[in-house]
Write an enzyme that holds these catalytic residues in place. Structure first.
Site, mmCIF file in Angstrom:
data_model
loop_
_atom_site.group_PDB
_atom_site.id
_atom_site.type_symbol
_atom_site.label_atom_id
_atom_site.label_comp_id
_atom_site.label_asym_id
_atom_site.label_seq_id
_atom_site.Cartn_x
_atom_site.Cartn_y
_atom_site.Cartn_z
ATOM 1 N N ALA A 155 0.808 -1.238 0.000
ATOM 2 C CA ALA A 155 0.000 0.000 0.000
ATOM 3 C C ALA A 155 0.836 1.283 0.000
ATOM 4 O O ALA A 155 0.278 2.369 0.144
ATOM 5 C CB ALA A 155 -1.005 0.037 1.149
ATOM 6 N N ALA A 156 2.156 1.173 -0.209
ATOM 7 C CA ALA A 156 2.956 2.400 -0.301
ATOM 8 C C ALA A 156 2.499 3.229 -1.506
ATOM 9 O O ALA A 156 2.338 4.454 -1.420
ATOM 10 C CB ALA A 156 4.437 2.057 -0.429
ATOM 11 N N GLY A 157 2.259 2.546 -2.629
ATOM 12 C CA GLY A 157 1.767 3.241 -3.820
ATOM 13 C C GLY A 157 0.393 3.860 -3.567
ATOM 14 O O GLY A 157 0.096 4.962 -4.041
ATOM 15 N N ASP A 158 -0.437 3.161 -2.820
ATOM 16 C CA ASP A 158 -1.784 3.684 -2.520
ATOM 17 C C ASP A 158 -1.691 4.915 -1.618
ATOM 18 O O ASP A 158 -2.460 5.873 -1.781
ATOM 19 C CB ASP A 158 -2.635 2.607 -1.842
ATOM 20 C CG ASP A 158 -2.781 1.364 -2.715
ATOM 21 O OD1 ASP A 158 -2.757 1.512 -3.958
ATOM 22 O OD2 ASP A 158 -2.897 0.257 -2.164
HETATM 23 O O1 RIB Z 1 -1.832 -2.033 -3.136
HETATM 24 C C1 RIB Z 1 -1.986 -2.938 -2.096
HETATM 25 C C2 RIB Z 1 -3.307 -3.658 -2.241
HETATM 26 O O2 RIB Z 1 -3.283 -4.460 -3.391
HETATM 27 C C3 RIB Z 1 -3.613 -4.605 -1.109
HETATM 28 O O3 RIB Z 1 -4.285 -3.988 -0.047
HETATM 29 C C4 RIB Z 1 -4.409 -5.702 -1.805
HETATM 30 O O4 RIB Z 1 -5.721 -5.795 -1.387
HETATM 31 C C5 RIB Z 1 -4.295 -5.421 -3.300
HETATM 32 O O5 RIB Z 1 -5.427 -4.837 -3.798
#
Ligand code: RIB
Length: 302
Positions: A245-248
């Site tokens: 989730a770093a990109g998120d």
């Molecule tokens: O970017 C990370 C996410 O990728 C995770 O939370 C997982 O659910 C996938 O969607």
């Protein structure tokens, strides 16, 4: 000014095991502790933006099951408007099987479930969400025809569009022309155009009409490419324990900056700090920082 963000995308329950090293094909290894964390690229980006202080609405689908209930409840807790998250009667909630090794590197396999039942019609039912937003953020964990419709509706409502092409698939120039900020990582940039090198991917994406290409490079920072030129912004040096989730974190914080009226470089700085903090913590949504933590981090850099 509070930014208004609409996220069209996925919600997954992340099933996570820590491991010393990733197994070879055909090999069984023993892992460490098992965790469940709220995840899904769409929901993670929505949470990242909400924790930055944006007003966030999300359009997506979960199953009629325990994971779906948990994911909606945790998004509600972050103040996200979940009225457009539909409970699908037939498909199960999306699940991601994640392994994280001792260096914080991960592998992720997603069983999309209800995420892939999100239809263009669902977006029309949620039209007020488009009317109320400044910026739309989307990814590729939903059907491509639904993403295409989201881009068309965003254009009708004059929203700025951020597309994080993850997981990557080939995309047309026609689709890319509807995107204002295209944010792949290195591998995704190459996969979207079928290029062998990053250089060639960048050239092809520019030829295909990408206006603002922001390539996340992990600990190497971010490469920004526009028709006017390119530059690299360094990442903040931190000790990474989990890069999920770093990109998120980057995308959600970046979109918040844009929605607040910041320029691209300022928004990237916000994204860079959010990503740096997130990799020092375990899990997808539990790792995403609050705005106050960003300010403290930046204060500590002076
Ligand atoms: O970017 C990370 C996410 O990728 C995770 O939370 C997982 O659910 C996938 O969607």
């Amino acid at each position: 000014m509070q930014g208004k963000i609409l996220v069209v995308g996925s919600l997954n329950m992340d099933l996570v095991v820590n491991i010393a090293r990733h197994p070879q094909i055909g090999e069984t290894i023993l892992g460490g502790k098992f965790y469940t964390f709220s995840g899904g690229k769409g929901a993670n980006q929505a949470v990242a933006a909400a924790r930055m202080g944006a007003a966030v609405a999300m359009i997506g689908r979960v199953g009629k099951d325990g994971f779906g209930d948990e994911l909606r409840a945790s998004a509600d807790k972050d103040g996200i408007d979940t009225q457009y998250v539909i409970v699908d009667e037939r498909e199960a909630t999306g699940v991601a099987l994640i392994t994280v090794d001792a260096q914080g590197r991960n592998t992720i396999v997603v069983a999309s479930g209800a995420n892939f039942a999100l239809t263009p019609q669902d977006l029309h039912t949620a039209k007020t969400a488009f009317a109320n937003a400044d910026v739309m953020v989307t990814q590729l964990e939903s059907p491509l025809e639904t993403i295409r419709e989201a881009l068309a509706l965003a254009a009708q409502h004059n929203l700025r569009v951020v597309l994080n092409p993850a997981p990557a698939q080939p995309l047309s120039a026609e689709l890319l022309s509807k995107v204002d900020y295209f944010i792949p990582n290195e591998r995704e940039a190459m996969q979207v155009v079928g290029a062998e090198t990053l250089e060639s991917a960048v050239d092809q994406l520019l030829v295909m009409g990408v206006r603002n290409l922001i390539i996340t490079l992990g600990e190497k920072g971010v490469m920004i490419v526009t028709p006017d030129g390119r530059k690299q912004i360094q990442a903040y040096p931190v000790k990474a324990i989990d890069t999920v989730a770093a990109g998120d974190a980057f995308v959600g914080a970046f979109a918040t900056g844009l929605a607040e009226g910041m320029n691209m470089d300022e928004s990237i700085q916000l994204g860079n700090v959010a990503a740096a903090i997130s990799v020092t913590r375990q899990g997808a949504q539990p790792s995403l920082p609050m705005r106050k933590e960003i300010n403290e981090f930046l204060g500590g850099q002076k």
